[in-house]
Design an enzyme around this catalytic site. Structure first.
Site, PDB file in Angstrom:
ATOM      1  N   GLU A   1       0.825  -1.205   0.000  1.00 52.63           N
ATOM      2  CA  GLU A   1       0.000   0.000   0.000  1.00 52.63           C
ATOM      3  C   GLU A   1       0.857   1.252   0.000  1.00 52.63           C
ATOM      4  O   GLU A   1       1.823   1.362   0.761  1.00 52.63           O
ATOM      5  CB  GLU A   1      -0.935   0.057   1.214  1.00 52.63           C
ATOM      6  CG  GLU A   1      -1.766   1.344   1.223  1.00 52.63           C
ATOM      7  CD  GLU A   1      -2.530   1.596   2.513  1.00 52.63           C
ATOM      8  OE1 GLU A   1      -3.177   2.660   2.600  1.00 52.63           O
ATOM      9  OE2 GLU A   1      -2.470   0.748   3.415  1.00 52.63           O
TER      10      GLU A   1
ATOM     11  N   ASP B   1      10.379   5.892  15.287  1.00 52.00           N
ATOM     12  CA  ASP B   1      10.281   7.330  15.024  1.00 52.00           C
ATOM     13  C   ASP B   1      10.876   8.096  16.197  1.00 52.00           C
ATOM     14  O   ASP B   1      10.484   7.877  17.349  1.00 52.00           O
ATOM     15  CB  ASP B   1       8.812   7.703  14.822  1.00 52.00           C
ATOM     16  CG  ASP B   1       8.615   9.176  14.470  1.00 52.00           C
ATOM     17  OD1 ASP B   1       9.615   9.856  14.168  1.00 52.00           O
ATOM     18  OD2 ASP B   1       7.473   9.645  14.512  1.00 52.00           O
TER      19      ASP B   1
ATOM     20  N   ASP C   1      11.499  12.045  17.448  1.00 49.26           N
ATOM     21  CA  ASP C   1      11.042  13.409  17.167  1.00 49.26           C
ATOM     22  C   ASP C   1      11.553  14.331  18.264  1.00 49.26           C
ATOM     23  O   ASP C   1      11.336  14.076  19.453  1.00 49.26           O
ATOM     24  CB  ASP C   1       9.512  13.429  17.125  1.00 49.26           C
ATOM     25  CG  ASP C   1       8.965  14.725  16.549  1.00 49.26           C
ATOM     26  OD1 ASP C   1       9.595  15.781  16.768  1.00 49.26           O
ATOM     27  OD2 ASP C   1       7.914  14.701  15.902  1.00 49.26           O
TER      28      ASP C   1
END
Length: 520
Positions: free
Chosen positions: A122, A187, A189
């Site tokens: 996808e 992730d 950040d």
């Protein structure tokens, strides 16, 4: 100087508030005649909110204040950069001339022959009007490139590989479309460090606070390799204030969600908010992972926390430090000393802890307890602060490498883990810089222009060159070249393992051939 773009890539026009439909069948290209559907129908997937599927790094590009606007600052913080608006023509030129479609295909396909690893993957496109176009899939790299040029998205995310083509999900029965594989992702950040970084806040970053990302990458990468045995870990700059990890080993890609949650939990240490008391409280003896992490992080604590950030300089942070120490008598002595010298640096305050402890003023002080508390403090101020939700679900969508960050115009380039200390996010190339570099190179080398092939198709002889040397691809004329070269070497190593693994599996499943004597 304007950059030429081919007519085949002209973006389709969309109304400002239009919500695009699902992907059409694989045999048809997306077109403007499709019937629009309501936004609410696309907001959830198996009970998961759409916004929860995207990496959090790009949630609010308004965090970039205009230079003339008032900015919430800390100590001598420079104003944040103004938002960068990458126009559609520039974006299209980037996709046509620089984006490594062929290599992205080889990375996700795990080989050069098209397979379901890519065909059932996808993709989710974010269009120029911020509409999402989900459940895209492409059987080949060429069709992938053609569709991106047609839609000209501001960016796109990568999702899982499904058991069926995700474009066909509406023709399948309920629960028939299931995710089979996706890279294990992480992730980091910098906004998660806002309570301990004093140089910048929100979307602003600098060399001093980027050290938090560097140390986090080191700790996470080491744990993934040494504790879990993963080898193929691609780190990518998010384009603004963080980094993403893609763990691409075959074993990692097929991990079920419960195993992903387990690995995320293994790496998760910082608990609660800054007002919730002690956020790190480890049992002793320390786990080997924590011992190793401490050795990695101690030098960063000494330089980044104590010197560059001078974290404990403020009264508030000094009080926070005292609250993490275990002895009341020692705390009282430190408080009096620091109140008498309000300008005392963080380095001196940290040294004061041991100096006053050795004076014996506190009859209740336990040296081992103090040592453990100091170790916990080092970890609280330096250990990776991961967005663990990103790692827990196979269906989570994550921004693709090499797309343009819409808030900065910077390319989301891979980070060479071997040279992690030298990576400077503020030197990551911007799209306008790269296109200018092509123009400059072509002006200086008029007899050796761009090859007339899509990126990644291979060497092309230069007919005008008597020596037969090939024409350079456009990315080779720019500062993007070392990043794509690194990406290519990463893919070569990963796909070599894929080939070796398939060969080994074939040998294990091959029928046994009995040896018979030959008669002459």
């Amino acid at each position: 100087m304007p950059h030429s773009v081919a007519s085949e890539g002209s973006p389709a026009s969309h109304k400002d508030n239009e919500v695009l439909p699902d992907a059409p069948p694989a045999t048809d290209a997306p077109n403007g005649d499709q019937k629009n559907e309501g936004a609410a129908a696309e907001k959830t997937t198996a009970g998961v909110k759409l916004e929860d599927l995207f990496d959090d790094d790009d949630d609010d590009d308004n965090e970039f204040p205009a230079s003339s606007a008032p900015v919430e600052t800390k100590t001598e913080e420079a104003p944040g950069p103004a938002p960068v608006q990458v126009d559609t023509e520039t974006m299209l030129a980037f996709y046509q001339r620089l984006f490594p479609f062929r290599y992205l295909f080889q990375w996700l396909n795990h080989g050069i022959v098209p397979s379901p690893d890519f065909g059932n993957r996808e993709f989710a496109l974010t269009l120029q009007n911020d509409a999402y176009l989900r459940y895209q899939s492409y059987p080949t790299a060429d069709l992938f490139r053609k569709d991106i040029l047609k839609m000209n998205p501001s960016r796109f995310e990568i999702g899982p590989v499904y058991n069926r083509n995700p474009r066909d999900r509406k023709t399948l029965g309920a629960g028939q479309l299931k995710p089979l594989a996706k890279e294990l992702v992480f992730d980091i950040d910098l906004t998660d460090y806002d309570d301990i970084r004093t140089c910048c806040t929100k979307a602003n970053i600098c060399e001093k606070c980027w050290a938090f990302v560097t140390m986090a990458i080191k700790v996470v990468d080491t744990a993934l390799r040494q504790d879990f045995g993963f080898q193929h870990i691609l780190w990518v700059y998010s384009g603004r204030r963080g980094a993403h990890a893609w763990v691409c080993d075959p074993r990692a890609r097929t991990l079920p969600d419960d195993r992903r949650r387990g690995i995320a939990g293994y790496l998760d240490l910082i608990r609660g908010g800054t007002s919730s008391g002690k956020r790190v409280n480890l049992k002793r003896p320390l786990h080997p992972h924590m011992n190793r992490s401490l050795e990695i992080l101690k030098p960063y604590f000494a330089q980044t926390t104590l010197v560059d950030q001078d974290t404990f300089a403020s009264t508030e942070q000094a009080q926070r430090l005292l609250s993490l120490l275990p002895d009341k008598g020692l705390n009282d002595s430190l408080r009096r000393k620091w109140e008498s010298a309000p300008d005392r640096s963080s380095t001196n305050k940290w040294a004061d802890i041991d100096a006053l402890a050795k004076t014996g003023k506190s009859s209740t002080l336990n040296p081992a307890t103090l040592r453990d508390a100091k170790q916990d403090i080092v970890l609280e101020y330096t250990y990776p602060r991961l967005d663990s939700e990103v790692s827990k679900k196979m269906i989570h969508l994550l921004k693709s490498p090499f797309v343009i960050h819409p808030g900065t115009g910077r390319v989301c380039v891979p980070i060479d883990i071997r040279n992690i200390e030298r990576f400077d996010p503020l030197s990551a190339p911007t799209v306008t810089q790269l296109l200018s570099e092509i123009d400059s190179w072509d002006a200086d080398h008029p007899s050796n222009g761009a090859a007339e092939v899509p990126e990644g198709e291979g060497s092309v002889p230069n007919a005008s060159d008597a020596g037969g040397s090939r024409k350079l691809q456009d990315y080779e004329k720019t500062s993007l070249k070392p990043y794509i070269d690194y990406f290519r070497s990463f893919i070569a190593s990963l796909n070599q393992e894929e080939r070796d693994g398939k060969r080994e599996r074939n040998e294990q499943t091959a029928p046994e051939v009995k040896s018979e004597s030959m008669e002459f």
